[in-house]
Design a protein around this motif. Structure first.
Motif, PDB file in Angstrom:
ATOM      1  N   CYS A 257      57.342  34.304  34.806  1.00 44.40           N
ATOM      2  CA  CYS A 257      56.931  33.552  35.987  1.00 44.40           C
ATOM      3  C   CYS A 257      58.106  32.684  36.431  1.00 44.40           C
ATOM      4  O   CYS A 257      58.666  31.932  35.629  1.00 44.40           O
ATOM      5  N   GLN A 258      58.455  32.767  37.691  1.00 48.47           N
ATOM      6  CA  GLN A 258      59.581  32.000  38.206  1.00 48.47           C
ATOM      7  C   GLN A 258      59.231  30.551  38.489  1.00 48.47           C
ATOM      8  O   GLN A 258      60.109  29.747  38.780  1.00 48.47           O
ATOM      9  N   ASN A 259      57.961  30.194  38.353  1.00 50.29           N
ATOM     10  CA  ASN A 259      57.544  28.803  38.540  1.00 50.29           C
ATOM     11  C   ASN A 259      57.498  28.069  37.200  1.00 50.29           C
ATOM     12  O   ASN A 259      58.156  27.055  37.024  1.00 50.29           O
ATOM     13  N   CYS A 260      56.746  28.588  36.241  1.00 53.23           N
ATOM     14  CA  CYS A 260      56.562  27.883  34.961  1.00 53.23           C
ATOM     15  C   CYS A 260      57.379  28.487  33.827  1.00 53.23           C
ATOM     16  O   CYS A 260      57.418  27.934  32.736  1.00 53.23           O
TER      17      CYS A 260
ATOM     18  N   CYS B 196      51.242  34.364  39.632  1.00 56.52           N
ATOM     19  CA  CYS B 196      50.768  33.794  38.375  1.00 56.52           C
ATOM     20  C   CYS B 196      49.378  33.190  38.585  1.00 56.52           C
ATOM     21  O   CYS B 196      49.151  32.476  39.556  1.00 56.52           O
ATOM     22  N   GLN B 197      48.459  33.476  37.678  1.00 55.82           N
ATOM     23  CA  GLN B 197      47.091  32.988  37.815  1.00 55.82           C
ATOM     24  C   GLN B 197      47.002  31.461  37.733  1.00 55.82           C
ATOM     25  O   GLN B 197      46.081  30.876  38.284  1.00 55.82           O
TER      26      GLN B 197
ATOM     27  N   TYR C  12      55.787  33.906  41.163  1.00 49.90           N
ATOM     28  CA  TYR C  12      55.945  35.351  41.118  1.00 49.90           C
ATOM     29  C   TYR C  12      56.699  35.718  39.847  1.00 49.90           C
ATOM     30  O   TYR C  12      57.376  34.883  39.242  1.00 49.90           O
ATOM     31  N   PHE C  13      56.584  36.971  39.438  1.00 46.38           N
ATOM     32  CA  PHE C  13      57.171  37.438  38.198  1.00 46.38           C
ATOM     33  C   PHE C  13      58.363  38.350  38.455  1.00 46.38           C
ATOM     34  O   PHE C  13      58.360  39.128  39.409  1.00 46.38           O
ATOM     35  N   LEU C  14      59.347  38.231  37.577  1.00 47.55           N
ATOM     36  CA  LEU C  14      60.465  39.165  37.524  1.00 47.55           C
ATOM     37  C   LEU C  14      60.445  39.812  36.147  1.00 47.55           C
ATOM     38  O   LEU C  14      60.117  39.151  35.159  1.00 47.55           O
TER      39      LEU C  14
ATOM     40  N   PRO D  35      50.225  37.596  35.425  1.00 46.97           N
ATOM     41  CA  PRO D  35      49.913  38.199  36.730  1.00 46.97           C
ATOM     42  C   PRO D  35      48.424  38.486  36.888  1.00 46.97           C
ATOM     43  O   PRO D  35      47.744  38.808  35.919  1.00 46.97           O
ATOM     44  N   VAL D  36      47.943  38.388  38.110  1.00 41.69           N
ATOM     45  CA  VAL D  36      46.540  38.682  38.408  1.00 41.69           C
ATOM     46  C   VAL D  36      46.313  40.180  38.177  1.00 41.69           C
ATOM     47  O   VAL D  36      46.938  41.016  38.839  1.00 41.69           O
TER      48      VAL D  36
END
Length: 175
Positions: A119-122, A99-100, A109-111, A140-141
């Motif tokens: 995004c698995q973080n936000c 994630c940027q 990271y993305f699923l 994603p970048v």
């Protein structure tokens, strides 16, 4: 005396049953690396990226579908993951799987979930049709045409581009 023992045993058994039920629910959640495995079953991991002598990587376009294919690139011991997906218009989209905004977090990271990436973080959701296009923000970048070439059904991603993101992946998925 027997009545007192029966009065004590029943509450103890009840507490043990409740504790066992709670543990049966909590332990699988603590050991699960992702937040929702059912939504990500359509993704494909492909660790067999062709690495050229230049360090660039090759991806065969025929492997790319609406279900994202994830590729690992080894940057001197740091795993950099990128993915390729086919957009609704049939075009091929490429991005780094970080994630940027959240970059640097182990969970950045993305699923894939249907037509979106999460995004698995936000927990921001990002549409498949925007992969490889959107600059900045929580997505994603993108890997743009400046960073890869396409010839005869083979996409070649520049190792120079991938190496630029080595630091951002240093704690990626390290949990």
């Amino acid at each position: 005396m027997k009545t007192k023992n029966k009065n004590i045993i029943l509450p103890i058994v009840a507490v043990l049953v409740v504790v066992a039920a709670v543990l049966a629910i909590v332990i699988p959640k603590l050991t699960d690396d992702s937040t929702d495995n059912t939504e990500t079953q359509e993704t494909v991991q492909n660790d067999s990226v062709t690495v050229l002598s230049s360090g660039d990587i090759e991806i065969n376009e025929s492997e790319i579908t609406e279900a994202a294919t994830f590729y690992d690139y080894d940057a001197d011991g740091t795993t950099i993951e990128l993915f390729a997906v086919k957009a609704s218009d049939g075009s091929i989209r490429l991005a780094l799987n970080t994630c940027q905004v959240c970059m640097g977090s182990p969970y950045a990271y993305f699923l894939q979930s249907g037509d979106s990436f999460i995004c698995q973080n936000c927990k921001n959701s990002f549409d498949t049709d925007d992969v490889g296009i959107e600059q900045g923000g929580c997505n994603p970048v993108p890997i743009t045409e400046d960073n890869y070439t396409e010839s005869d059904g083979i996409i070649t991603v520049s190792s120079d581009f991938l190496e630029e993101y080595k630091e951002e992946f240093s704690s990626w998925k390290n949990f």
